[in-house]
Motif scaffolding. Structure first.
Motif, PDB file in Angstrom:
ATOM      1  N   TRP A  29       4.474 -31.128   7.472  1.00  0.00           N
ATOM      2  CA  TRP A  29       5.521 -31.197   7.387  1.00  0.00           C
ATOM      3  C   TRP A  29       5.972 -31.797   6.176  1.00  0.00           C
ATOM      4  CZ3 TRP A  29       6.505 -32.658  13.827  1.00  0.00           C
ATOM      5  CH2 TRP A  29       7.340 -31.838  13.890  1.00  0.00           C
ATOM      6  N   LEU A  30       4.870 -32.602   5.216  1.00  0.00           N
ATOM      7  CA  LEU A  30       4.976 -33.257   4.077  1.00  0.00           C
ATOM      8  C   LEU A  30       4.646 -31.910   3.200  1.00  0.00           C
ATOM      9  CD1 LEU A  30       1.630 -35.811   4.481  1.00  0.00           C
ATOM     10  CD2 LEU A  30       4.641 -36.341   4.154  1.00  0.00           C
ATOM     11  N   ALA A  31       4.631 -31.057   3.005  1.00  0.00           N
ATOM     12  CA  ALA A  31       4.450 -29.788   2.509  1.00  0.00           C
ATOM     13  C   ALA A  31       5.269 -29.741   1.941  1.00  0.00           C
ATOM     14  CB  ALA A  31       2.944 -28.854   2.950  1.00  0.00           C
ATOM     15  N   SER A  32       6.217 -29.770   2.673  1.00  0.00           N
ATOM     16  CA  SER A  32       8.070 -28.850   3.606  1.00  0.00           C
ATOM     17  C   SER A  32       8.771 -29.577   1.886  1.00  0.00           C
ATOM     18  CB  SER A  32       8.802 -29.244   4.533  1.00  0.00           C
ATOM     19  OG  SER A  32       9.709 -28.951   4.380  1.00  0.00           O
ATOM     20  N   SER A  33       9.612 -28.823   1.503  1.00  0.00           N
ATOM     21  CA  SER A  33      10.244 -28.986   0.120  1.00  0.00           C
ATOM     22  C   SER A  33      11.788 -29.891   0.681  1.00  0.00           C
ATOM     23  CB  SER A  33      10.683 -27.764  -0.248  1.00  0.00           C
ATOM     24  OG  SER A  33      11.859 -26.881   0.121  1.00  0.00           O
ATOM     25  N   HIS A  34      11.984 -29.344   2.499  1.00  0.00           N
ATOM     26  CA  HIS A  34      13.107 -30.008   1.938  1.00  0.00           C
ATOM     27  C   HIS A  34      12.835 -31.370   3.099  1.00  0.00           C
ATOM     28  CE1 HIS A  34      16.439 -31.032   6.241  1.00  0.00           C
ATOM     29  NE2 HIS A  34      17.059 -30.218   5.169  1.00  0.00           N
ATOM     30  N   ALA A  35      13.744 -32.988   2.276  1.00  0.00           N
ATOM     31  CA  ALA A  35      13.582 -33.368   2.516  1.00  0.00           C
ATOM     32  C   ALA A  35      12.728 -34.573   4.433  1.00  0.00           C
ATOM     33  CB  ALA A  35      14.250 -34.898   2.085  1.00  0.00           C
ATOM     34  N   GLY A  36      14.325 -33.841   5.119  1.00  0.00           N
ATOM     35  CA  GLY A  36      13.911 -34.563   6.646  1.00  0.00           C
ATOM     36  C   GLY A  36      12.985 -33.692   6.895  1.00  0.00           C
ATOM     37  N   LYS A  37      12.619 -32.895   6.269  1.00  0.00           N
ATOM     38  CA  LYS A  37      11.040 -32.061   7.689  1.00  0.00           C
ATOM     39  C   LYS A  37      10.156 -33.120   6.629  1.00  0.00           C
ATOM     40  CE  LYS A  37      12.240 -27.498   8.695  1.00  0.00           C
ATOM     41  NZ  LYS A  37      12.209 -26.238   7.903  1.00  0.00           N
ATOM     42  N   ARG A  38      10.015 -33.464   5.613  1.00  0.00           N
ATOM     43  CA  ARG A  38       9.334 -34.257   5.135  1.00  0.00           C
ATOM     44  C   ARG A  38       9.088 -35.757   5.620  1.00  0.00           C
ATOM     45  NH1 ARG A  38      10.931 -32.623   0.466  1.00  0.00           N
ATOM     46  NH2 ARG A  38      11.698 -34.579  -0.059  1.00  0.00           N
ATOM     47  N   MET A  39      10.041 -35.736   5.630  1.00  0.00           N
ATOM     48  CA  MET A  39      10.010 -37.343   6.833  1.00  0.00           C
ATOM     49  C   MET A  39       9.595 -37.139   8.283  1.00  0.00           C
ATOM     50  SD  MET A  39      11.254 -40.497   6.332  1.00  0.00           S
ATOM     51  CE  MET A  39      12.921 -40.468   4.882  1.00  0.00           C
ATOM     52  N   LEU A  40       9.857 -36.038   8.657  1.00  0.00           N
ATOM     53  CA  LEU A  40       9.526 -36.286   9.768  1.00  0.00           C
ATOM     54  C   LEU A  40       8.145 -36.052   9.741  1.00  0.00           C
ATOM     55  CD1 LEU A  40       9.775 -35.265  12.907  1.00  0.00           C
ATOM     56  CD2 LEU A  40       9.635 -33.056  12.290  1.00  0.00           C
ATOM     57  N   GLY A  41       6.626 -35.443   8.857  1.00  0.00           N
ATOM     58  CA  GLY A  41       6.275 -35.502   8.467  1.00  0.00           C
ATOM     59  C   GLY A  41       5.080 -37.439   8.231  1.00  0.00           C
ATOM     60  N   PHE A  42       6.115 -37.763   7.615  1.00  0.00           N
ATOM     61  CA  PHE A  42       5.648 -39.237   7.272  1.00  0.00           C
ATOM     62  C   PHE A  42       5.366 -39.848   8.368  1.00  0.00           C
ATOM     63  CE2 PHE A  42       6.978 -38.000   2.883  1.00  0.00           C
ATOM     64  CZ  PHE A  42       5.617 -38.641   1.899  1.00  0.00           C
ATOM     65  N   TRP A  43       6.676 -39.592   9.343  1.00  0.00           N
ATOM     66  CA  TRP A  43       6.497 -40.462  10.602  1.00  0.00           C
ATOM     67  C   TRP A  43       4.991 -40.243  11.454  1.00  0.00           C
ATOM     68  CZ3 TRP A  43       7.878 -45.168  10.988  1.00  0.00           C
ATOM     69  CH2 TRP A  43       9.093 -45.359  10.312  1.00  0.00           C
ATOM     70  N   CYS A  44       4.859 -38.405  11.579  1.00  0.00           N
ATOM     71  CA  CYS A  44       3.558 -37.679  12.322  1.00  0.00           C
ATOM     72  C   CYS A  44       2.097 -38.606  11.616  1.00  0.00           C
ATOM     73  CB  CYS A  44       3.497 -36.482  11.833  1.00  0.00           C
ATOM     74  SG  CYS A  44       4.783 -35.683  13.616  1.00  0.00           S
ATOM     75  N   MET A  45       2.695 -38.519  10.196  1.00  0.00           N
ATOM     76  CA  MET A  45       1.153 -39.609   9.829  1.00  0.00           C
ATOM     77  C   MET A  45       1.682 -41.355  10.383  1.00  0.00           C
ATOM     78  SD  MET A  45      -0.138 -37.041   8.648  1.00  0.00           S
ATOM     79  CE  MET A  45      -1.672 -37.992   7.318  1.00  0.00           C
ATOM     80  N   VAL A  46       2.217 -41.551  10.722  1.00  0.00           N
ATOM     81  CA  VAL A  46       2.249 -42.901  11.092  1.00  0.00           C
ATOM     82  C   VAL A  46       1.585 -43.333  12.121  1.00  0.00           C
ATOM     83  CG1 VAL A  46       3.120 -45.006  11.408  1.00  0.00           C
ATOM     84  CG2 VAL A  46       3.924 -44.107   8.950  1.00  0.00           C
ATOM     85  N   ALA A  47       1.927 -42.050  12.907  1.00  0.00           N
ATOM     86  CA  ALA A  47       1.398 -42.234  14.583  1.00  0.00           C
ATOM     87  C   ALA A  47       0.490 -41.482  13.950  1.00  0.00           C
ATOM     88  CB  ALA A  47       2.710 -40.843  15.617  1.00  0.00           C
ATOM     89  N   SER A  48      -0.373 -40.714  13.931  1.00  0.00           N
ATOM     90  CA  SER A  48      -1.312 -40.486  13.615  1.00  0.00           C
ATOM     91  C   SER A  48      -2.680 -41.715  13.727  1.00  0.00           C
ATOM     92  CB  SER A  48      -2.722 -39.268  12.698  1.00  0.00           C
ATOM     93  OG  SER A  48      -2.241 -39.858  11.343  1.00  0.00           O
ATOM     94  N   ASN A  49      -2.003 -42.690  11.762  1.00  0.00           N
ATOM     95  CA  ASN A  49      -2.453 -43.562  12.009  1.00  0.00           C
ATOM     96  C   ASN A  49      -2.826 -44.588  13.019  1.00  0.00           C
ATOM     97  OD1 ASN A  49      -0.723 -43.785   8.800  1.00  0.00           O
ATOM     98  ND2 ASN A  49      -2.905 -42.696   8.958  1.00  0.00           N
ATOM     99  N   ALA A  50      -1.799 -44.345  13.915  1.00  0.00           N
ATOM    100  CA  ALA A  50      -2.178 -45.723  15.177  1.00  0.00           C
ATOM    101  C   ALA A  50      -3.216 -44.893  16.017  1.00  0.00           C
ATOM    102  CB  ALA A  50      -0.586 -45.646  15.505  1.00  0.00           C
ATOM    103  N   LEU A  51      -3.063 -44.149  16.563  1.00  0.00           N
ATOM    104  CA  LEU A  51      -4.244 -43.024  16.890  1.00  0.00           C
ATOM    105  C   LEU A  51      -4.850 -43.363  16.713  1.00  0.00           C
ATOM    106  CD1 LEU A  51      -2.217 -39.516  18.039  1.00  0.00           C
ATOM    107  CD2 LEU A  51      -2.591 -42.075  19.457  1.00  0.00           C
TER     108      LEU A  51
END
Length: 89
Positions: A22-44
């Protein structure tokens, strides 16, 4: 409990890959979802690393967490309409 923590590396890996997609998306909403997934993965990864005493991994994830938070902030500013008036018209 040890088996559950050991299993945690697999969901962490999947969330990381999904976030990268999702971070590789050109759509800002999908990028935001990607960043939040990455935050969750950092915690895991931090939870898994703490259990396995993988302190270099924990340090890496804290650094990546900071970069992901920076990305969230920059992505929010890029998605917001500009308040600036165009110059030179």
């Amino acid at each position: 409990m040890d088996d559950l923590i050991d299993f945690l590396q697999w969901p962490a890996m999947l969330v990381t890959l999904l976030g990268c997609w999702w971070l590789a998306s050109s759509h800002a909403g999908k990028r935001m979802l990607g960043f939040w997934c990455m935050v969750a993965s950092n915690a895991l990864w931090i939870i898994w690393g703490w259990h396995d005493e993988a302190y270099a991994l924990i340090t890496l994830q804290v650094g990546l967490l900071a970069l992901n938070i920076r990305g969230i902030v920059k992505n929010e500013h890029a998605a917001a309409p500009s308040d600036r008036v165009p110059s030179g018209s």
